[in-house]
Write a protein that holds these residues in place. Structure first.
Motif, short mmCIF file in Angstrom:
data_model
loop_
_atom_site.label_atom_id
_atom_site.label_comp_id
_atom_site.label_asym_id
_atom_site.label_seq_id
_atom_site.Cartn_x
_atom_site.Cartn_y
_atom_site.Cartn_z
N GLY A 95 -25.60 65.66 155.01
CA GLY A 95 -26.48 66.80 155.28
C GLY A 95 -26.37 67.95 154.31
N GLU A 96 -25.58 67.80 153.24
CA GLU A 96 -25.34 68.93 152.33
C GLU A 96 -26.60 69.38 151.62
OE1 GLU A 96 -21.62 67.42 153.57
OE2 GLU A 96 -23.29 66.33 152.64
N LEU A 97 -27.35 68.44 151.05
CA LEU A 97 -28.58 68.81 150.35
C LEU A 97 -29.60 69.41 151.32
CD1 LEU A 97 -29.01 65.78 147.93
CD2 LEU A 97 -27.95 67.99 147.48
N ALA A 98 -29.65 68.84 152.52
CA ALA A 98 -30.55 69.38 153.54
C ALA A 98 -30.15 70.80 153.93
CB ALA A 98 -30.55 68.47 154.76
N ALA A 99 -28.85 71.05 154.07
CA ALA A 99 -28.36 72.39 154.42
C ALA A 99 -28.71 73.39 153.32
CB ALA A 99 -26.86 72.36 154.64
N ALA A 100 -28.59 72.96 152.06
CA ALA A 100 -28.93 73.83 150.94
C ALA A 100 -30.41 74.19 150.96
CB ALA A 100 -28.56 73.17 149.61
N ILE A 101 -31.25 73.22 151.32
CA ILE A 101 -32.69 73.47 151.40
C ILE A 101 -33.00 74.50 152.48
CG2 ILE A 101 -34.86 72.41 152.16
CD1 ILE A 101 -33.97 69.90 150.58
N VAL A 102 -32.40 74.33 153.65
CA VAL A 102 -32.63 75.29 154.74
C VAL A 102 -32.15 76.68 154.34
CG1 VAL A 102 -31.95 75.91 157.08
CG2 VAL A 102 -32.59 73.55 156.55
N ALA A 103 -30.96 76.77 153.76
CA ALA A 103 -30.43 78.07 153.35
C ALA A 103 -31.32 78.73 152.31
CB ALA A 103 -29.02 77.89 152.79
N ASP A 104 -31.80 77.97 151.35
CA ASP A 104 -32.68 78.50 150.31
C ASP A 104 -33.96 79.06 150.93
OD1 ASP A 104 -34.87 78.50 148.31
OD2 ASP A 104 -33.37 77.67 146.97
N ALA A 105 -34.59 78.26 151.79
CA ALA A 105 -35.86 78.68 152.40
C ALA A 105 -35.70 79.93 153.25
CB ALA A 105 -36.43 77.54 153.24
N VAL A 106 -34.57 80.05 153.93
CA VAL A 106 -34.33 81.21 154.80
C VAL A 106 -34.00 82.45 153.97
CG1 VAL A 106 -32.80 82.16 156.56
CG2 VAL A 106 -33.62 79.81 156.77
N ILE A 107 -33.13 82.30 152.99
CA ILE A 107 -32.68 83.45 152.20
C ILE A 107 -33.81 84.05 151.37
CG2 ILE A 107 -31.17 84.13 150.28
CD1 ILE A 107 -29.07 82.21 151.44
N ARG A 108 -34.65 83.21 150.80
CA ARG A 108 -35.66 83.73 149.86
C ARG A 108 -36.70 84.63 150.53
NH1 ARG A 108 -40.44 81.59 148.78
NH2 ARG A 108 -40.11 81.80 146.52
N VAL A 109 -36.84 84.52 151.87
CA VAL A 109 -37.81 85.38 152.55
C VAL A 109 -37.17 86.63 153.15
CG1 VAL A 109 -39.48 83.55 153.01
CG2 VAL A 109 -37.66 83.97 154.66
#
Length: 243
Positions: A141-155
């Motif tokens: 789930g590491e890559l998936a977690a990075a995607i979620v974190a990126d999408a949340v942080i950028r907004v």
């Protein structure tokens, strides 16, 4: 916002948060991401975190105790609004979930799945939300977690240099983003649409909406159907695919 990611292989996450927008968000103290090695919370001398599944079958299962120990330690320091488990059978992640998390949460834990998953009792007792990034299986789930974190942080407010940039991304209004152009005006016989050079902002906005609608109808009819349901006043138009 603080995001704590729990992983069996934490080094996989060294790079995503050390560059570009996520690094700048950290430098501005707008967000911080901490990655925790689950093996440090094992209750045995070999730092083993997995075991065979009851009932036979292939694959290993992450045990409950290491996860509980890690999350319990984190919760001693602060309150968490969500404890998210990245799993293929979770709700499919989208922009609305990212927006919600960025608005409603200060602290988030993301647990990365691995092997055949985690002991179901952890999911029942500790996890508050389960998220998938799509209908496929990754090694962890590491890559998936990075995607979620990126999408949340950028907004998060202040993360992007242009505060309106995130608001015009695909999916923010339920539609795909329209085509974009930059210099030169003419490239390989193709020119930038005249409307974008007109300086007439309202007409440009109309053109962009029309193009968003066309692109969404052609490429994501599922999104278009959802858009029509959310906007009953919009009349559906027929759009032909380019040959």
């Amino acid at each position: 916002m603080r995001i704590d990611i729990i992983s069996c292989v934490p080094k996989l996450l060294d790079s995503p948060f050390s560059h570009s927008i996520l690094q700048r968000a950290n430098d501005k103290a707008l967000s911080e991401v901490h990655v925790h090695d689950l093996r440090k919370y094992a209750n045995n001398k070999h730092n083993r975190i997995d075991d065979y599944a009851y009932g036979h079958g292939a694959g290993m299962v992450i045990m409950a105790d290491p996860i509980f120990n890690c999350i319990n330690d984190l919760k001693k320091e602060r309150d968490y609004q969500e404890v998210i488990y990245m799993t293929p059978d979770g709700e499919v992640f989208n922009q609305q979930i990212a927006n919600h998390l960025s608005i409603s949460c200060e602290n988030i834990i993301i647990l990365c799945g691995h092997y055949k998953g985690i002991d179901q009792r952890v999911r029942d007792e500790i996890i508050t939300r389960e998220i998938s990034i799509g209908d496929y299986v990754l090694s962890g789930g590491e890559l998936a977690a990075a995607i979620v974190a990126d999408a949340v942080i950028r907004v998060l407010p202040g993360v992007l240099g242009d505060e309106t940039s995130a608001l015009t991304d695909s999916f923010q209004d339920g539609l795909l983003a329209p085509p974009v152009y930059t210099r030169p005006k003419e490239w390989k016989g193709q020119e930038v649409p005249d409307i974008l050079l007109s300086g007439h902002e309202s007409k440009i906005d109309e053109w962009r909406l029309e193009e968003s609608v066309k692109r969404t109808q052609l490429r994501r009819p599922d999104l278009w159907d959802n858009y029509l349901k959310a906007h009953p006043d919009v009349k559906e138009t027929k759009t032909k695919k380019k040959k």
